[in-house]
Design a protein around this motif. Structure first.
Motif, mmCIF file in Angstrom:
data_model
loop_
_atom_site.group_PDB
_atom_site.id
_atom_site.type_symbol
_atom_site.label_atom_id
_atom_site.label_comp_id
_atom_site.label_asym_id
_atom_site.label_seq_id
_atom_site.Cartn_x
_atom_site.Cartn_y
_atom_site.Cartn_z
ATOM 1 N N ARG A 6 48.898 49.959 35.888
ATOM 2 C CA ARG A 6 48.195 51.333 34.398
ATOM 3 C C ARG A 6 49.574 51.436 33.527
ATOM 4 N N LEU A 7 50.588 50.437 33.816
ATOM 5 C CA LEU A 7 52.033 51.079 32.718
ATOM 6 C C LEU A 7 51.522 50.082 31.232
ATOM 7 N N GLU A 8 51.001 48.997 31.057
ATOM 8 C CA GLU A 8 49.831 48.839 29.632
ATOM 9 C C GLU A 8 48.440 49.193 30.685
ATOM 10 N N PRO A 9 48.198 49.653 29.591
ATOM 11 C CA PRO A 9 46.315 49.484 29.570
ATOM 12 C C PRO A 9 46.272 47.876 28.661
ATOM 13 N N ILE A 10 44.545 47.933 29.294
ATOM 14 C CA ILE A 10 43.486 46.301 28.776
ATOM 15 C C ILE A 10 42.929 47.042 27.556
ATOM 16 N N ASP A 11 42.592 45.653 27.063
ATOM 17 C CA ASP A 11 41.477 45.363 26.059
ATOM 18 C C ASP A 11 40.250 45.430 26.224
ATOM 19 N N SER A 12 40.161 44.548 27.764
ATOM 20 C CA SER A 12 38.746 44.362 28.308
ATOM 21 C C SER A 12 38.886 44.070 29.293
ATOM 22 N N GLY A 13 37.890 43.902 30.707
ATOM 23 C CA GLY A 13 37.441 43.999 31.736
ATOM 24 C C GLY A 13 37.710 44.305 32.395
ATOM 25 N N THR A 14 37.392 44.539 33.394
ATOM 26 C CA THR A 14 37.993 45.619 34.504
ATOM 27 C C THR A 14 39.383 45.350 35.602
ATOM 28 N N ILE A 15 39.907 46.829 36.344
ATOM 29 C CA ILE A 15 41.089 46.120 37.233
ATOM 30 C C ILE A 15 40.352 47.169 38.481
ATOM 31 N N GLU A 16 40.126 47.253 40.021
ATOM 32 C CA GLU A 16 39.788 47.624 41.041
ATOM 33 C C GLU A 16 41.615 47.427 41.457
ATOM 34 N N VAL A 17 42.352 48.776 42.235
ATOM 35 C CA VAL A 17 42.481 48.798 43.152
ATOM 36 C C VAL A 17 41.795 49.312 44.484
ATOM 37 N N ASP A 18 41.740 48.638 45.664
ATOM 38 C CA ASP A 18 41.240 48.821 46.927
ATOM 39 C C ASP A 18 39.889 49.418 46.281
ATOM 40 N N GLY A 19 38.717 48.668 45.347
ATOM 41 C CA GLY A 19 37.795 48.591 45.201
ATOM 42 C C GLY A 19 37.474 50.274 44.036
ATOM 43 N N SER A 58 36.574 51.013 50.276
ATOM 44 C CA SER A 58 37.767 50.846 50.518
ATOM 45 C C SER A 58 37.825 50.018 51.809
ATOM 46 N N SER A 59 36.893 50.039 52.847
ATOM 47 C CA SER A 59 38.329 49.290 53.793
ATOM 48 C C SER A 59 37.876 47.664 53.745
ATOM 49 N N THR A 60 36.645 47.117 52.785
ATOM 50 C CA THR A 60 36.162 45.464 52.715
ATOM 51 C C THR A 60 36.649 45.256 51.228
ATOM 52 N N ALA A 61 37.071 46.416 50.437
ATOM 53 C CA ALA A 61 36.626 45.387 49.222
ATOM 54 C C ALA A 61 38.753 44.502 48.876
ATOM 55 N N PRO A 62 38.486 44.091 48.171
ATOM 56 C CA PRO A 62 40.455 42.853 47.939
ATOM 57 C C PRO A 62 40.787 44.512 47.392
ATOM 58 N N MET A 63 42.119 44.504 47.880
ATOM 59 C CA MET A 63 43.108 45.116 47.430
ATOM 60 C C MET A 63 43.322 45.658 45.783
ATOM 61 N N ILE A 64 43.007 43.934 45.587
ATOM 62 C CA ILE A 64 43.614 44.284 43.763
ATOM 63 C C ILE A 64 42.271 43.041 43.223
ATOM 64 N N ARG A 65 41.155 43.457 42.362
ATOM 65 C CA ARG A 65 40.086 42.942 41.959
ATOM 66 C C ARG A 65 40.916 43.058 40.418
ATOM 67 N N THR A 66 40.254 41.842 39.311
ATOM 68 C CA THR A 66 40.620 41.510 38.534
ATOM 69 C C THR A 66 39.268 41.013 37.642
#
Ligand SMILES: Nc1ncnc2c1ncn2[C@@H]1O[C@H](COP(=O)(O)OP(=O)(O)OP(=O)(O)O)[C@@H](O)[C@H]1O
Length: 252
Positions: free
Chosen positions: A59-72, A6-14
């Protein structure tokens, strides 16, 4: 949580995020990273997918494909982890969404008491500090309808901050405001930016982008078509669509 991650990951990564509404392909292979402490302004024509992207990150809207990370961490689907995500990712919308029958200070303390498990007195003390920070401590006991739009939006910012978020997302926070109130809200946002808050800001306020953003993402028809510094975006937009957009926005 893995602290090292969590300390090195981007805050948001899609990564390659896709989403459809029926036949409409509203997000097309969106891959972005927002490092911690960065202020990103997301611009683009109406319908280009900006709000939808913002809503998928909370996550107010789900996605069809791909990944989303918040703080890793990948986005949780439900339960306590989802409540935590919603607290970590503070949202401020065009409409302030304050509880009409609660005072301003009660609007701000509600989340910390219910979700963060704060005591009433600690939550109130912190709420008053936040209301001071956004310049409306003197309005604390009033109800939302007794405040101006700009004051209500500042209360909404205080409410999001009260959850101690890791990142603040703003979806056109000034577009429902009378012109004279826009600047007071932008000033609060610029001050948060200068304090190092990670911010993801959908706005047409290009003055704010010049003043406070580290980066501008320009979306069109569901794709990110420019992702660059504000200087570069304003002086040398690469695409005709961004040039058209800027000429409309800046002469408006
Ligand atoms: N819940 C929904 N159901 C169906 N279509 C939707 C839904 N939400 C958004 N859309 C459509 O998806 C497209 C992208 O909308 P979105 O609100 O993300 O765009 P935007 O760039 O934020 O636009 P604006 O600047 O006008 O707010 C639009 O064509 C919109 O009509």
């Amino acid at each position: 949580m893995n602290e090292a991650t969590s300390s090195t990951a981007p805050m948001i990564r899609t990564q390659d995020v896709n989403k459809h509404f029926g036949e409409l392909h509203v997000l097309k292979d969106i891959t972005i990273e927002v490092p911690r402490g960065q202020v990103v302004v997301v611009a683009g024509p109406s319908g280009s997918g900006k709000s939808t992207l913002c809503r998928t990150i909370n996550r107010l809207e789900p996605i069809d494909s791909g990944t989303i990370e918040v703080d890793g961490e990948p986005l949780p689907k439900e339960g306590k982890a989802l409540a935590k995500l919603r607290a970590d990712v503070g949202m401020v919308f065009q409409q302030f969404n304050l509880f009409a029958h609660k005072s301003i200070v009660d609007n701000v303390t509600l989340g910390p008491i219910k979700v963060r498990g704060k005591s009433k007195s600690a939550a109130r003390e912190e709420a008053m500090e936040l209301l001071t920070r956004v310049g409306i401590a003197d309005q604390a006991e009033k109800f939302p309808a007794q405040l101006s739009g700009g004051q209500q939006q500042r209360a909404a910012i205080a409410r999001a901050l009260a959850m101690n978020p890791k990142v603040m997302m703003f979806d056109e926070p000034t577009s429902a405001l009378d012109p004279e109130m826009v600047q007071e809200v932008l000033d609060v946002m610029a001050s948060l930016a200068s304090e190092g808050m990670t911010m993801f800001v959908i706005t047409h306020e290009m003055g704010f982008a010049r003043r406070a953003a580290h980066r501008v993402i320009f979306m069109d028809y569901g794709s990110v078509i420019e992702d660059t510094s504000p200087e570069e975006f304003f002086t040398n937009p690469r695409t005709e669509r961004a040039q058209d957009f800027l000429s409309k926005i800046l002469t408006h």
